[in-house]
Write a protein that holds these residues in place. Structure first.
Motif, PDB file in Angstrom:
ATOM      1  N   HIS A   4      22.621  -2.583 -53.165  1.00  0.00           N
ATOM      2  CA  HIS A   4      23.601  -3.409 -52.461  1.00  0.00           C
ATOM      3  C   HIS A   4      22.908  -4.604 -51.778  1.00  0.00           C
ATOM      4  CE1 HIS A   4      27.015  -0.627 -52.779  1.00  0.00           C
ATOM      5  NE2 HIS A   4      26.100   0.322 -52.723  1.00  0.00           N
ATOM      6  N   ALA A   5      21.750  -4.347 -51.189  1.00  0.00           N
ATOM      7  CA  ALA A   5      21.078  -5.395 -50.429  1.00  0.00           C
ATOM      8  C   ALA A   5      20.371  -6.389 -51.333  1.00  0.00           C
ATOM      9  CB  ALA A   5      20.068  -4.757 -49.478  1.00  0.00           C
ATOM     10  N   ASP A   6      19.841  -5.933 -52.442  1.00  0.00           N
ATOM     11  CA  ASP A   6      19.012  -6.794 -53.283  1.00  0.00           C
ATOM     12  C   ASP A   6      19.814  -7.817 -54.078  1.00  0.00           C
ATOM     13  OD1 ASP A   6      16.903  -5.435 -52.326  1.00  0.00           O
ATOM     14  OD2 ASP A   6      16.430  -4.346 -54.169  1.00  0.00           O
ATOM     15  N   HIS A   7      21.032  -7.457 -54.452  1.00  0.00           N
ATOM     16  CA  HIS A   7      21.819  -8.363 -55.289  1.00  0.00           C
ATOM     17  C   HIS A   7      23.252  -8.438 -54.773  1.00  0.00           C
ATOM     18  CE1 HIS A   7      18.686  -8.767 -58.360  1.00  0.00           C
ATOM     19  NE2 HIS A   7      18.463  -7.491 -58.199  1.00  0.00           N
ATOM     20  N   PRO A   8      23.495  -9.070 -53.638  1.00  0.00           N
ATOM     21  CA  PRO A   8      24.873  -9.187 -53.142  1.00  0.00           C
ATOM     22  C   PRO A   8      25.737  -9.931 -54.143  1.00  0.00           C
ATOM     23  CG  PRO A   8      23.428 -10.719 -52.002  1.00  0.00           C
ATOM     24  CD  PRO A   8      22.536  -9.831 -52.810  1.00  0.00           C
ATOM     25  N   LEU A   9      26.940  -9.413 -54.345  1.00  0.00           N
ATOM     26  CA  LEU A   9      27.819  -9.969 -55.376  1.00  0.00           C
ATOM     27  C   LEU A   9      29.114 -10.480 -54.769  1.00  0.00           C
ATOM     28  CD1 LEU A   9      28.512 -10.352 -58.395  1.00  0.00           C
ATOM     29  CD2 LEU A   9      29.534  -8.090 -58.341  1.00  0.00           C
ATOM     30  N   ALA A  10      29.447 -11.695 -55.097  1.00  0.00           N
ATOM     31  CA  ALA A  10      30.752 -12.238 -54.740  1.00  0.00           C
ATOM     32  C   ALA A  10      31.721 -11.955 -55.879  1.00  0.00           C
ATOM     33  CB  ALA A  10      30.622 -13.737 -54.501  1.00  0.00           C
ATOM     34  N   PRO A  11      33.032 -12.097 -55.653  1.00  0.00           N
ATOM     35  CA  PRO A  11      33.958 -11.950 -56.761  1.00  0.00           C
ATOM     36  C   PRO A  11      33.520 -12.852 -57.905  1.00  0.00           C
ATOM     37  CG  PRO A  11      35.132 -12.089 -54.688  1.00  0.00           C
ATOM     38  CD  PRO A  11      33.690 -12.362 -54.387  1.00  0.00           C
ATOM     39  N   PRO A  12      33.857 -12.576 -59.190  1.00  0.00           N
ATOM     40  CA  PRO A  12      35.162 -12.094 -59.587  1.00  0.00           C
ATOM     41  C   PRO A  12      35.380 -10.587 -59.616  1.00  0.00           C
ATOM     42  CG  PRO A  12      33.941 -12.665 -61.546  1.00  0.00           C
ATOM     43  CD  PRO A  12      33.075 -13.025 -60.376  1.00  0.00           C
ATOM     44  N   LEU A  13      34.358  -9.739 -59.771  1.00  0.00           N
ATOM     45  CA  LEU A  13      34.615  -8.309 -59.879  1.00  0.00           C
ATOM     46  C   LEU A  13      34.754  -7.718 -58.491  1.00  0.00           C
ATOM     47  CD1 LEU A  13      34.947  -5.917 -61.763  1.00  0.00           C
ATOM     48  CD2 LEU A  13      32.496  -5.509 -61.585  1.00  0.00           C
ATOM     49  N   ASP A  14      35.973  -7.292 -58.170  1.00  0.00           N
ATOM     50  CA  ASP A  14      36.259  -6.724 -56.857  1.00  0.00           C
ATOM     51  C   ASP A  14      36.948  -5.387 -57.086  1.00  0.00           C
ATOM     52  OD1 ASP A  14      36.792  -6.160 -54.256  1.00  0.00           O
ATOM     53  OD2 ASP A  14      38.103  -7.876 -53.897  1.00  0.00           O
ATOM     54  N   LEU A  15      36.293  -4.309 -56.718  1.00  0.00           N
ATOM     55  CA  LEU A  15      36.822  -2.980 -56.966  1.00  0.00           C
ATOM     56  C   LEU A  15      37.517  -2.446 -55.731  1.00  0.00           C
ATOM     57  CD1 LEU A  15      33.839  -1.545 -59.016  1.00  0.00           C
ATOM     58  CD2 LEU A  15      35.966  -2.538 -59.850  1.00  0.00           C
ATOM     59  N   ALA A  16      38.551  -1.681 -55.967  1.00  0.00           N
ATOM     60  CA  ALA A  16      39.403  -1.217 -54.877  1.00  0.00           C
ATOM     61  C   ALA A  16      38.769  -0.087 -54.074  1.00  0.00           C
ATOM     62  CB  ALA A  16      40.749  -0.754 -55.439  1.00  0.00           C
ATOM     63  N   GLY A  17      37.673   0.460 -54.588  1.00  0.00           N
ATOM     64  CA  GLY A  17      37.006   1.531 -53.843  1.00  0.00           C
ATOM     65  C   GLY A  17      37.907   2.726 -53.622  1.00  0.00           C
ATOM     66  N   ASP A  18      38.091   3.125 -52.373  1.00  0.00           N
ATOM     67  CA  ASP A  18      38.835   4.347 -52.052  1.00  0.00           C
ATOM     68  C   ASP A  18      40.339   4.119 -51.912  1.00  0.00           C
ATOM     69  OD1 ASP A  18      36.297   5.689 -49.827  1.00  0.00           O
ATOM     70  OD2 ASP A  18      36.411   5.572 -51.995  1.00  0.00           O
ATOM     71  N   ARG A  19      40.811   2.937 -52.176  1.00  0.00           N
ATOM     72  CA  ARG A  19      42.202   2.617 -51.854  1.00  0.00           C
ATOM     73  C   ARG A  19      43.167   3.249 -52.855  1.00  0.00           C
ATOM     74  NH1 ARG A  19      39.379  -2.142 -50.865  1.00  0.00           N
ATOM     75  NH2 ARG A  19      40.073  -3.192 -52.758  1.00  0.00           N
ATOM     76  N   GLY A  20      43.361   4.550 -52.734  1.00  0.00           N
ATOM     77  CA  GLY A  20      44.353   5.243 -53.547  1.00  0.00           C
ATOM     78  C   GLY A  20      43.844   5.740 -54.874  1.00  0.00           C
ATOM     79  N   GLY A  21      42.575   5.501 -55.210  1.00  0.00           N
ATOM     80  CA  GLY A  21      42.037   5.943 -56.480  1.00  0.00           C
ATOM     81  C   GLY A  21      41.503   7.359 -56.418  1.00  0.00           C
ATOM     82  N   PHE A  22      40.677   7.698 -57.406  1.00  0.00           N
ATOM     83  CA  PHE A  22      40.148   9.054 -57.502  1.00  0.00           C
ATOM     84  C   PHE A  22      39.425   9.465 -56.230  1.00  0.00           C
ATOM     85  CE2 PHE A  22      36.744  12.017 -58.642  1.00  0.00           C
ATOM     86  CZ  PHE A  22      37.454  13.005 -59.302  1.00  0.00           C
ATOM     87  N   ALA A  23      38.721   8.524 -55.601  1.00  0.00           N
ATOM     88  CA  ALA A  23      37.954   8.841 -54.402  1.00  0.00           C
ATOM     89  C   ALA A  23      38.833   9.296 -53.246  1.00  0.00           C
ATOM     90  CB  ALA A  23      37.121   7.639 -53.974  1.00  0.00           C
ATOM     91  N   SER A  24      40.121   8.976 -53.293  1.00  0.00           N
ATOM     92  CA  SER A  24      41.023   9.379 -52.213  1.00  0.00           C
ATOM     93  C   SER A  24      41.237  10.891 -52.186  1.00  0.00           C
ATOM     94  CB  SER A  24      42.373   8.669 -52.361  1.00  0.00           C
ATOM     95  OG  SER A  24      43.051   9.102 -53.535  1.00  0.00           O
ATOM     96  N   LEU A  25      40.815  11.588 -53.259  1.00  0.00           N
ATOM     97  CA  LEU A  25      40.966  13.042 -53.298  1.00  0.00           C
ATOM     98  C   LEU A  25      40.034  13.738 -52.317  1.00  0.00           C
ATOM     99  CD1 LEU A  25      41.347  13.519 -57.154  1.00  0.00           C
ATOM    100  CD2 LEU A  25      43.072  14.048 -55.412  1.00  0.00           C
TER     101      LEU A  25
END
Length: 494
Positions: A4-25
């Protein structure tokens, strides 16, 4: 090293993370961890159609920033990577806890697509493995995912492959690669088996509710079986799986490792390890060199899928509550498979409608193809042109038993005479591909890639993305396999 620290990324790829996806389980379902970086990454292949699906700019996809992300050396905005836990039956034997041993989910897009890296390093579920994938298998999965999509067969997709000179030990030392896979969900039958086997009823219930709400909402209001949402889920999955098997059988696709942990709850083709499109039509063909018992032979796939669904039914039984209701939910599998397979075969024969004798006509040609080991893809493509051009001589040349072919052709001619031949020929040319990912084509692309030449990968990808087109100048890619093709061994080692 913190990617995360070595290569900070700006959009275009923006993932929803925990917002209602599998991780919400919740944490019972996965372990949080970052991919393990690889040195000196390079591009092997990119699918522009999947990039467009994800709304990724072509210029960005060619950048070093994207290269680092899809090698696992950097993480996108919103990503909180994870590896999920599941269990399963492998080659018919309960294997206990499995899980994402070399796959890490980066997250979910706002459009509801999960983005996963395969070959991205060791996880808690690697079971003494290194968590890596090799260039050989990664190229095969990349190409086949896109080939199956172009054939109209439900499948996970593949955005790209990246490689690295990092050594990976298999039967011999190979080099590492990472495939970026995309699907609405990577939930498998094995996820349900995992929690059922451990009597984790709360988690099993939560998983089933998540799958229903996200992917099968109609199950909440389904009148059958017995107005039971979990039985309705089992029935829906059974019917999707039956449809998938019909597609596989019609196109001559062998999966090679149909374990329950490799079966998608959405009826997708996933986990391309040892697979093959048939060359000669040999119903008992086993494509996986590791499958010494022939459990996953081509002609056994429909029954194996049903066996896997029975395992899923056992896992869901605590929610369904009645064994009879669960069995009823599985009953439509054979009917749906048969109906869809017949529909696929009629299309291959250019028959837009059904007739009572179609089953006999289809059985007869399959028996003839099997008896002589005729090349599956070439036969159907030549037959398509024969109907379109009213010239069956090139098809007859494929058979040693000319008399047997003539007898079948007489019956077929009587049947096809009831149709518009121009329309039938057009239907067949849009159903029977000229190009499939034969083993020797993949092997040639792999050999070139190992020498640093990735142009055959991109050429083959282009042909497979448009498998029904003629592609003048590329006939050699649709020709009979060379003699050495039969010596290619594909196993579970990747």
């Amino acid at each position: 090293m913190n990617p995360h620290a070595d290569h900070p990324l700006a959009p275009p790829l923006d993932l929803a993370g925990d917002r209602g996806g599998f991780a919400s389980l919740g944490p019972a379902f996965f372990t949080r961890l970052d991919p393990t970086p690889l040195p000196q990454p390079y591009w092997v292949g990119i699918s522009s159609s999947v990039a467009e699906l994800l709304d990724l700019d072509a210029q960005w996809m060619a950048s070093d920033e994207a290269l680092q992300v899809f090698t696992g050396n950097a993480c996108p905005v919103g990503s909180r990577p994870l590896a999920s836990v599941y269990s399963g039956h492998q080659f018919g034997v309960w294997a206990g806890q499995l899980g994402d041993g070399r796959a890490i989910l980066l997250g979910e897009t706002t459009e509801g697509l999960e983005v996963q890296l395969k070959g991205s390093g060791r996880t808690p579920y690697s079971r003494m493995g290194d968590g890596r994938a090799v260039l050989r298998s990664s190229i095969r999965e990349f190409l086949c995912s896109e080939a199956m999509h172009a054939l109209g067969i439900p499948t996970s997709r593949a955005l790209c492959v990246t490689g690295s000179p990092a050594p990976v030990r298999r039967e011999e030392t190979e080099t590492a690669a990472v495939v970026t896979r995309v699907a609405p969900s990577f939930v498998r039958f094995g996820h349900f088996e995992h929690f059922a086997a451990r009597d984790m009823q709360t988690e099993l219930h939560a998983l089933a509710d998540y799958v229903i709400e996200r992917y099968y909402p109609a199950c909440r209001t389904a009148p059958q079986p017995a107005s039971n949402a979990y039985a309705a889920l089992l029935q829906a999955v059974s019917e999707r799986t039956a449809t998938l098997m019909a597609h596989w059988q019609a196109v001559g696709f062998c999966h090679g490792v149909m374990n329950t942990d490799n079966m998608s709850i959405l009826g997708l083709t996933i986990d391309y390890g040892p697979f093959q499109f048939l060359d000669a039509f040999v119903p008992g063909h086993v494509c996986n060199h590791s499958d010494t018992q022939g459990r996953y032979a081509y002609n056994r796939q429909p029954n194996v899928a049903y066996w896997n669904l029975f395992c899923l039914a056992q896992a869901l039984l605590p929610l369904i509550g009645d064994e009879g209701v669960a069995r009823t939910a599985l009953e439509s599998y054979k009917t749906v498979f048969s109906t869809n397979f017949m529909a696929q075969m009629r299309r291959k024969l250019g028959l837009a409608d059904a007739a009572p004798a179609d089953g006999e006509l289809i059985d007869a040609i399959l028996l003839l193809l099997a008896r002589e080991g005729v090349d599956h893809t070439i036969f159907w493509r030549r037959l398509s042109h024969a109907v379109a051009r009213h010239d069956f001589a090139p098809v007859r040349d494929l058979f040693l038993d000319g008399a047997g072919w003539d007898r079948w052709l007489l019956s077929y001619s009587e049947r096809i005479a009831q149709t518009d031949k121009a329309q039938s020929g057009d239907l067949m040319l849009k159903t029977n591909p000229k190009f499939v990912l034969r083993n020797h084509l993949g092997e040639q692309a792999i050999r070139a890639a190992k020498l640093g030449d990735f142009s055959p990968v991109q050429t083959l990808l282009h042909l497979l993305e448009h498998p029904f087109d003629e592609h003048p100048g590329h006939d050699a890619w649709a020709d009979f396999p060379p003699d050495w093709a039969s010596s290619i061994e594909i196993s579970c080692s990747s």
